[in-house]
Design an enzyme around this catalytic site. Structure first.
Site, PDB file in Angstrom:
ATOM      1  N   LYS A 107       0.836  -1.229   0.000  1.00  0.00           N
ATOM      2  CA  LYS A 107       0.000   0.000   0.000  1.00  0.00           C
ATOM      3  C   LYS A 107       0.855   1.256   0.000  1.00  0.00           C
ATOM      4  O   LYS A 107       0.479   2.285  -0.543  1.00  0.00           O
ATOM      5  CB  LYS A 107      -0.943   0.014   1.204  1.00  0.00           C
ATOM      6  CG  LYS A 107      -0.210  -0.007   2.524  1.00  0.00           C
ATOM      7  CD  LYS A 107      -0.972  -0.622   3.650  1.00  0.00           C
ATOM      8  CE  LYS A 107      -0.024  -0.915   4.783  1.00  0.00           C
ATOM      9  NZ  LYS A 107       0.360  -2.266   4.975  1.00  0.00           N
ATOM     10  N   LYS A 209      -4.347   3.117   2.828  1.00  0.00           N
ATOM     11  CA  LYS A 209      -5.382   2.272   2.217  1.00  0.00           C
ATOM     12  C   LYS A 209      -6.503   3.123   1.630  1.00  0.00           C
ATOM     13  O   LYS A 209      -7.023   2.823   0.548  1.00  0.00           O
ATOM     14  CB  LYS A 209      -5.902   1.278   3.256  1.00  0.00           C
ATOM     15  CG  LYS A 209      -4.841   0.230   3.592  1.00  0.00           C
ATOM     16  CD  LYS A 209      -5.152  -0.546   4.841  1.00  0.00           C
ATOM     17  CE  LYS A 209      -4.075  -1.580   5.123  1.00  0.00           C
ATOM     18  NZ  LYS A 209      -4.172  -2.141   6.476  1.00  0.00           N
ATOM     19  N   GLY A 310      -1.982 -11.093   7.740  1.00  0.00           N
ATOM     20  CA  GLY A 310      -1.575 -12.476   8.014  1.00  0.00           C
ATOM     21  C   GLY A 310      -1.170 -13.121   6.704  1.00  0.00           C
ATOM     22  O   GLY A 310      -1.714 -12.781   5.649  1.00  0.00           O
TER      23      GLY A 310
END
Ligand code: NAP
Length: 434
Positions: A107, A209, A310
């Site tokens: 990002k 984001k 994750g």
């Protein structure tokens, strides 16, 4: 049968899982695509050790310098999962310019280099996919870009950072000793927060984001520096307890993008901790989970929920992008990126919200009247006032909530209130979701 060659740069948490998923899905992809998707090369500082651990065959080329991947003959897709800015930028630009399609989870790269990347992609007739960069495993970018093709997207907002959500939600109904610091330590021990959590706590991660979302939806770069933000560090345990107990609300760090479509798109973009009503679906998003709400002109209100980070969720999004790119490569008419629209960024001072304000004031007649007058002068009406009879160090705590007001007007009133000799500087100010 055609073979599509993929190179992966970065064999860290996400890269290793990406390699595993690519190899585990070979047969499945062959069945669906009618082509082979082959891992052809990997790059990492410790490439030999990682390749050995992953059990890669000798046919997979190993290089230490990721930039080399962009000049290898026959590579169709480069996956950038290095992290950072300089090396990913160099790799991304040279890959795209030379006609290699790029998948990135980065990002930071996207939010800081949007225009450059788009220009390089246009020059090399290459495509850029970046599903994993926002909300990790949730396929929200593909949905926004393709699934809602018949819609105008009017708003995208939600919980875009797992660390801050873990902290805020674990303080709900926590024992008396629990603080922001203890919740952060817990998140770090559980592996959900970085050793240096500044980017998360300050709201910068969510800002990047929001920047990626805005750029995707308008085709125009919205650099992070233009997005107003407030992190979560100013929130105290008392705010959370009071919001839950008295207002039936709970704080969540919300990234918000509103789009008003006309000849020029009027865009509202910011990241603020916000008190969400307990019956709102975002209040039920706890721990490290993310959730993205979408308001679309025809599909109406939707919610996307899942793990925002994750190795598994992130690699799932990365490999989903590889799969989509393979379809583009094999398809006769791959879809094109949106043409940029004209965008006007609405100043954050114009954005409207109800507010929560906790102050500490001297317990004497006339103070509340002065506070109400400062708000009233800016046309801000008070929805509720709560005064505690237990004095704290800085005075008597007063919590007030307002009806919707412009941020600029509210901040002007707040400056006046904090300048009253009878009110301490210490305060908490939060937006509230209407
Ligand atoms: N982890 C997540 O849950 C998650 C979620 C969403 C998005 N992402 C994004 O995915 C990307 C990768 O994240 P990650 O967690 O996998 O990071 P990571 O574990 O640090 O892995 C990055 C790997 O790339 C290597 N590397 C970095 N720069 C290099 C260079 N210039 N030359 C050679 N090797 C280099 C690193 O080696 P060294 O360790 O030696 O530097 C490391 O092995 C980041 O952009 C991140 O923002 C991650």
């Amino acid at each position: 049968m055609r073979t599509i060659h993929v190179a992966v740069a970065g064999l860290g948490f996400v890269g290793r899982e990406t390699v595993r998923l690519l190899r585990a899905n070979r047969e499945r992809f062959r069945g669906r695509l009618g082509a082979d998707v082959e891992l052809a090369a990997v790059a990492d500082r410790d490439v030999h050790r990682e390749a050995r651990r992953l059990g890669l065959p000798v046919s997979v080329l190993r290089v230490r310098d990721p930039r080399r991947l962009a000049s290898l003959p026959g590579i169709d897709i480069v996956v950038e999962v290095l992290g950072g800015l300089d090396a990913p930028r160099a790799l991304a630009l040279s890959s795209l310019k030379t006609g290699r399609h790029l998948v990135t989870a980065n990002k930071r790269l996207l939010s800081h280099c949007w225009d450059e990347l788009r220009r390089a992609a246009a020059r090399g007739s290459a495509r850029l996919y970046f599903e994993a960069s926002v909300a990790g495993g949730i396929p929200v970018l593909q949905a926004l870009d393709n699934g809602f093709a018949a819609n105008r997207i009017e708003a995208v907002y939600g919980i875009l950072n797992g660390t801050t959500n873990y902290i805020l939600s674990s303080l709900e109904h926590a024992g008396p000793g629990a603080t922001m610091q203890s919740a952060l330590a817990q998140a770090q021990a559980a592996g959900f927060a970085e050793k240096d959590p500044t980017m998360d706590l300050s709201g910068e991660d969510s800002v990047q984001k929001v920047s990626v979302l805005a750029s995707l939806l308008t085709g125009r770069a919205l650099p992070p520096g233009r997005i107003a933000r407030q992190g979560i560090t100013g929130i105290e345990r008392q705010d959370i307890d009071f919001a839950l107990g008295t207002l039936s609300r709970t704080p969540r760090l919300l990234g918000v993008l509103r789009l008003d479509w006309g000849k020029t798109v009027r865009l509202e973009a910011h990241v603020f901790p916000t008190l969400v009503p307990l019956e709102h679906p975002l209040a039920a998003v706890r721990r490290q989970y993310n959730a993205v709400m979408v308001k679309a002109s025809h599909a109406d209100d939707l919610m996307f929920y899942g793990k925002g980070a994750g190795p598994g969720p992130t690699a799932s999004a990365v490999v989903g992008d590889v799969f989509m790119l393979c379809r583009d490569i094999l398809g006769a008419a791959p879809s094109k990126p949106r043409p940029p629209v004209k965008v006007e960024l609405i100043p954050v001072s114009e954005s409207v919200s109800p507010y929560y304000l906790r102050l500490f004031a001297q317990d004497k007649p006339g103070v509340l009247a002065k506070i109400a007058a400062a708000l009233g002068r800016r046309g801000i009406s008070i929805a509720s006032i709560h005064q505690s009879d237990v004095p704290a160090k800085d005075g008597v705590p007063i919590v007030l909530t307002t009806h919707p007001a412009k941020l600029g007007a509210f901040k002007a009133a707040l400056r006046e209130i904090l300048g009253l000799g009878s009110v301490a500087r210490r305060h908490t100010m939060l937006r509230m979701l209407p």
